[in-house]
Design an enzyme around this catalytic site. Sequence first.
Site, mmCIF file in Angstrom:
data_model
loop_
_atom_site.group_PDB
_atom_site.id
_atom_site.type_symbol
_atom_site.label_atom_id
_atom_site.label_comp_id
_atom_site.label_asym_id
_atom_site.label_seq_id
_atom_site.Cartn_x
_atom_site.Cartn_y
_atom_site.Cartn_z
ATOM 1 N N GLU A 119 0.850 -1.187 0.000
ATOM 2 C CA GLU A 119 0.000 0.000 0.000
ATOM 3 C C GLU A 119 0.891 1.243 0.000
ATOM 4 O OE1 GLU A 119 -3.174 0.692 -0.051
ATOM 5 O OE2 GLU A 119 -3.548 2.484 1.149
ATOM 6 N N ASP A 179 0.054 -0.386 11.615
ATOM 7 C CA ASP A 179 -0.819 0.529 12.354
ATOM 8 C C ASP A 179 -2.275 0.287 11.954
ATOM 9 O OD1 ASP A 179 -1.045 1.539 9.817
ATOM 10 O OD2 ASP A 179 0.101 3.370 10.206
#
Length: 645
Positions: free
Chosen positions: A437, A512
């Site tokens: 990503e 995260d």
Amino acid sequence: MNTEEQQLTATNEEYGEGQIQVLEGLEAVRKRPGMYIGSTGERGLHHLVYEIVDNSIDEALAGYCTHIEVEIEPGDIITVRDNGRGIPVGMNEKLGLPSVTVVLTVLHAGGKFGGGGYKVAGGLHGVGSSVVNALSDYLEVEISREGHIYAQRFEKGNIVTDLKVIGDTDETGTFIRFKPDATIFTDTTVYDYEILEKRLREQAFLNAGLRISLTDRRDPDNIKSDTYCYEGGISSFVEYLNKIRGNALHEEVIHISISDGDSVAEAAFQYTDSYNESILSFANNMHTIDGGTHEQAFKNGLQRIFNDYARKYKMLKDNDSNLKGDDVREGLAAVVSVKLTDAQFESQTKAKLGNTAIGKLVTRLLNEKLVPFLDENPSVARAILDKAINAARVREAAQKARENARKKSTIGSTRMPEKLADCIWRDAERTELYIVEGDSAGGSAIQGRDRNFQAILSMWGKMLNVEKARIDKVMDNEKLLPMIIALGCGIGEEFDLSRLRYGKVIIMADADVDGSHIRTLLLTFFFRYMRPLIEGGHVYIAQPPLFKVFKGKQVRYAFSDPERDKYIEELGGNADVQRYKGLGEMDPDQLWETTMDPAFRTMYQVRLDDFHEADDIITILMGDKVEPRKEFIEKNAQYVTNLDI
Ligand code: 0RA
């Protein structure tokens, strides 16, 4: 003659020999517990409870038991109490022992009394209480019968007290208390409330009206208890399934049943506006996770009957093609339950029903009960068929779009997406695709990789939650389409694992919440549209380190707080610590060294152990309904106590 018969035909004169054989039988269980309960891990530990409870359920099926109470006492001791007739206490002449003692010490003796009726051949189900006794540190039984309370105690399957009367009562029932042997269950002896809850609730659904309770007394300050009792039986089961799935298209659950001689077939189902299907099948109350003749007959029957109905009432035109199985099952939640006397199980896990006759009974069930129901309830039939026909249209449109896309992308050679930095080698056995990503992380990965076997796909654009979309939207998604093309094996019904271009598909996202979100969205996509990819063990999750600990030229990467502290100490105290906030912060060399180099990296392999559990979790977390998600979060949220930003 098998051992069991030999034991039961031993005469009184052979009492000593009979006893020795009894002990040898249980010794075999202790030597190879896995053969009798599947495993000595967590599953096996819980299996002990099912084994005892199943006997009480047999007593309920025979019509004599209405309540079953299961408790976990401190020390993970299990008690099971029922209000059935009580295990017989009379003398077994052949063995010279009370029947209850025989039931608890002779392998497979339980079935000899024929208390239940629907006995199971093959599989792990119904191996008997003696197996539980053999694998328990101790087991105590108390029987209320014929005015008295009888009691006996065993240790590791051995008789330590004779059966004796310890009091009087005007009730009947059986009470068993056992402590699993920690020398057998070496992984864990700790019971999981939720595992027991799931199974006991399921059994309550399958046995309408039977009351089963579960109480956890391990923490005296926090006693937990639930009672499961469903007058609606498997209809209530379907309502329960649909609570998390979607809004019902027809108010009432459709519930049909039929019997033929000793066999019974029953089905309950209801459609919702969800795009998924959930069919649970059972044979003699045992969950057949791999389906079998009953489930297949149900699926085939639904497809045929809804097609016939749609033709008969001109909902499908003459030149429309037939609805596919997937079309008529979109949004379906169903429970199919059959009872039969000689259940035969196939497949490695022994969880696939093989009896052909019961499949025929399920077909009859649908023909004789569902067909008239649909004729009498046209609004229900219409609601279901509108959805199925719509599903078919969407499927056909997606198919066309896919063919067009394929034509476009095959002009020239097979055009790979722009955002793919492909590897050199072409054999899937050796190659890997990193799905990354963000552009900066993608850039580092491209520079850091080994070009021979590592391909990088940088993802961009808005990720689709496929749980709330149909296949046409999936095919159209700017983020998913490049990945589908790169993997090369199509999606959904067309998925073909043999065309997979990379043996390992590795999701690499930040450690995260945003990273978790993208991982979850991707896993939802793989689960719904490329499940064989997960089942084949091709999906991995990369584990980037959280810290760099360094002192001068010495560098260590840590994946957890304790590991960080360990490295600080190893480097002699005052070392520097860098906390990585994202993959993009790592330079290409670091990314290679820590996360991509097969010699050093750690990755999680994504497995699918329990389809239905995964289905539930994904439905709750990613589906349309808000309330179940809220409930899940409230139940499972762990509050941060030491916020370290
Ligand atoms: C065989 C015969 C009879 C009862 C049972 C077994 C029985 C077994 C278990 C195991 C747990 N709970 C149970 N309850 C009953 C009945 C024989 C009779 O009374 O005629």
